[in-house]
Design a protein around this motif. Structure first.
Motif, PDB file in Angstrom:
ATOM      1  N   LEU A   5       0.741  -1.146  -0.050  1.00 17.58           N
ATOM      2  CA  LEU A   5       0.074  -0.101   0.122  1.00 17.58           C
ATOM      3  C   LEU A   5       0.916   1.322   0.124  1.00 17.58           C
ATOM      4  N   TYR A  48     -11.970  -6.983  -8.515  1.00 11.88           N
ATOM      5  CA  TYR A  48     -13.062  -6.704  -7.563  1.00 11.88           C
ATOM      6  C   TYR A  48     -14.455  -6.747  -8.220  1.00 11.88           C
TER       7      TYR A  48
ATOM      8  N   LYS B  59     -15.152   0.085  -6.833  1.00 16.04           N
ATOM      9  CA  LYS B  59     -14.212   0.248  -6.197  1.00 16.04           C
ATOM     10  C   LYS B  59     -13.886  -0.751  -5.100  1.00 16.04           C
ATOM     11  N   LEU B  60     -12.553  -1.550  -4.839  1.00 16.67           N
ATOM     12  CA  LEU B  60     -12.427  -2.288  -3.740  1.00 16.67           C
ATOM     13  C   LEU B  60     -12.387  -1.153  -2.615  1.00 16.67           C
ATOM     14  N   PRO B  61     -13.416  -1.826  -1.313  1.00 19.21           N
ATOM     15  CA  PRO B  61     -13.239  -0.813  -0.348  1.00 19.21           C
ATOM     16  C   PRO B  61     -11.948  -0.517   0.127  1.00 19.21           C
ATOM     17  N   ALA B  64     -10.846  -3.241   2.974  1.00 15.49           N
ATOM     18  CA  ALA B  64     -10.393  -4.357   2.236  1.00 15.49           C
ATOM     19  C   ALA B  64      -9.182  -4.241   1.454  1.00 15.49           C
ATOM     20  N   ARG B  65      -8.806  -3.273   0.821  1.00 11.59           N
ATOM     21  CA  ARG B  65      -7.738  -2.969   0.302  1.00 11.59           C
ATOM     22  C   ARG B  65      -6.455  -2.921   1.298  1.00 11.59           C
ATOM     23  N   LYS B  66      -6.710  -2.516   2.362  1.00  7.12           N
ATOM     24  CA  LYS B  66      -5.599  -2.445   3.501  1.00  7.12           C
ATOM     25  C   LYS B  66      -5.331  -3.706   4.085  1.00  7.12           C
ATOM     26  N   ARG B  67      -6.534  -4.556   4.129  1.00  5.44           N
ATOM     27  CA  ARG B  67      -6.425  -5.883   5.008  1.00  5.44           C
ATOM     28  C   ARG B  67      -5.868  -6.909   3.776  1.00  5.44           C
ATOM     29  N   ILE B  68      -6.078  -6.693   2.557  1.00  6.84           N
ATOM     30  CA  ILE B  68      -5.636  -7.868   1.346  1.00  6.84           C
ATOM     31  C   ILE B  68      -3.899  -7.400   1.415  1.00  6.84           C
ATOM     32  N   ALA B  69      -3.719  -6.077   1.349  1.00 11.95           N
ATOM     33  CA  ALA B  69      -2.240  -5.623   1.102  1.00 11.95           C
ATOM     34  C   ALA B  69      -1.312  -6.190   2.304  1.00 11.95           C
ATOM     35  N   ALA B  70      -2.162  -6.197   3.515  1.00 12.67           N
ATOM     36  CA  ALA B  70      -1.503  -6.815   4.355  1.00 12.67           C
ATOM     37  C   ALA B  70      -1.041  -8.067   4.325  1.00 12.67           C
ATOM     38  N   ALA B  71      -2.082  -9.012   3.744  1.00 18.35           N
ATOM     39  CA  ALA B  71      -1.927 -10.472   3.753  1.00 18.35           C
ATOM     40  C   ALA B  71      -1.054 -10.649   2.656  1.00 18.35           C
TER      41      ALA B  71
END
Lengths: 197, 76
Positions: A5, A48, B59-61, B64-71
């Motif tokens: 990110l 998505y 748009k990916l919320p 969710a974007r943060k959670r997925i990026a962390a994963a």
């Protein structure tokens, strides 16, 4: 803190060409964070959208995005640049969404399963959608289409990919894609007539 | 050759995707110039694509974007 990110994406010699382009060379390291961050930034929304349009469930669509990019990370070192990288990622995303859809169908105990299938039958869809706003209406209208038709329509008419690429992603002939598109457009035309004047 | 409404109907998918040959395009244009029903149908079909192109993409919320990026970072 997430590297994907927060890492700024700067142009480099190893810049990845995205839409309808081929990778100039393979990433040298499977952990090329900048390349992966760039791909995630570029294709997360599109993946998505495709997943949601197939599954009709935002949480499952988010899971598909995650699984898709995990597969991208694992497979990127073997990507040979034989086609547009967009199509490669969409293909992975499409397969993940289909796998998720089958899993949901098999899971009869899941109360949230078969979101689209639980919508009113085609005859009553119009009555149901009368009270919804436009975004909900276009969701419901799409939910009346079959899964393969939704996938073709999403990739061609929402994402704007060429028919040839859609056929490659879905692993069907171009004429099959055209047939699905014709079916989708006609069904949506009938359901959303009042918005099309 | 003058196209009938059903002839034009068969050509609509290619028409919408800009894949008609110049001859077919000319014939379709000739038919559309005189057929209000087919013109309306074509316009509505174009409207479907326009509607979904404008409102169908999501748009990916952010959460969710943060959670997925962390994963995904864990995968690296």
């Amino acid at each position: 803190m997430s590297t994907l990110l927060l890492d700024p994406i700067q142009p480099t010699a190893r810049q990845v060409p995205i839409h309808s382009a081929r990778m100039q060379s393979r990433p040298t390291e499977p952990t090329d964070t900048q390349t992966l961050g760039q791909l995630f930034a570029e294709f997360a929304d599109a993946t998505y959208t495709l997943s949601y349009r197939i599954l009709g469930d935002r949480h499952l669509a988010e899971d598909v995005v995650q699984e898709t990019f995990i597969k991208v990370i694992r497979a990127l070192p073997t990507y040979r640049g034989e086609g547009p990288i967009a199509a490669w990622i969409y293909r992975i995303g499409y397969r993940e969404a289909i796998t998720m859809s089958r899993k949901r169908r098999d899971d009869v105990t899941d109360p949230d399963s078969a979101v689209f299938a639980n919508l009113p039958a085609a005859e009553s869809v119009e009555d149901t959608v009368m009270s919804m706003d436009l975004v909900e209406r276009i969701d419901v209208a799409m939910g009346s289409l079959s899964e393969p038709v939704r996938a073709a329509f999403t990739l061609r008419d929402i994402q704007g990919l060429p028919t040839r690429e859609v056929a490659e992603i879905l692993d069907v002939s171009q004429s099959a894609v055209k047939m699905r598109l014709a079916r989708a457009r006609e069904a949506l035309r009938v359901q959303l007539k009042e918005y099309l004047a | 050759m003058t196209l009938s409404c059903s002839d034009l109907d068969a050509l609509l998918p290619e028409f919408l995707d800009g894949e008609l040959t110049p001859d077919q395009e000319a014939q379709a244009g000739e038919h559309l110039a005189t057929c209000a029903q087919c013109t309306l149908e074509l316009s509505e079909l174009q409207g479907v694509t326009r509607l979904y192109r404008e409102h169908g993409a999501l748009k990916l919320p952010d959460d969710a974007r943060k959670r997925i990026a962390a994963a995904l970072d864990i995968e690296l």
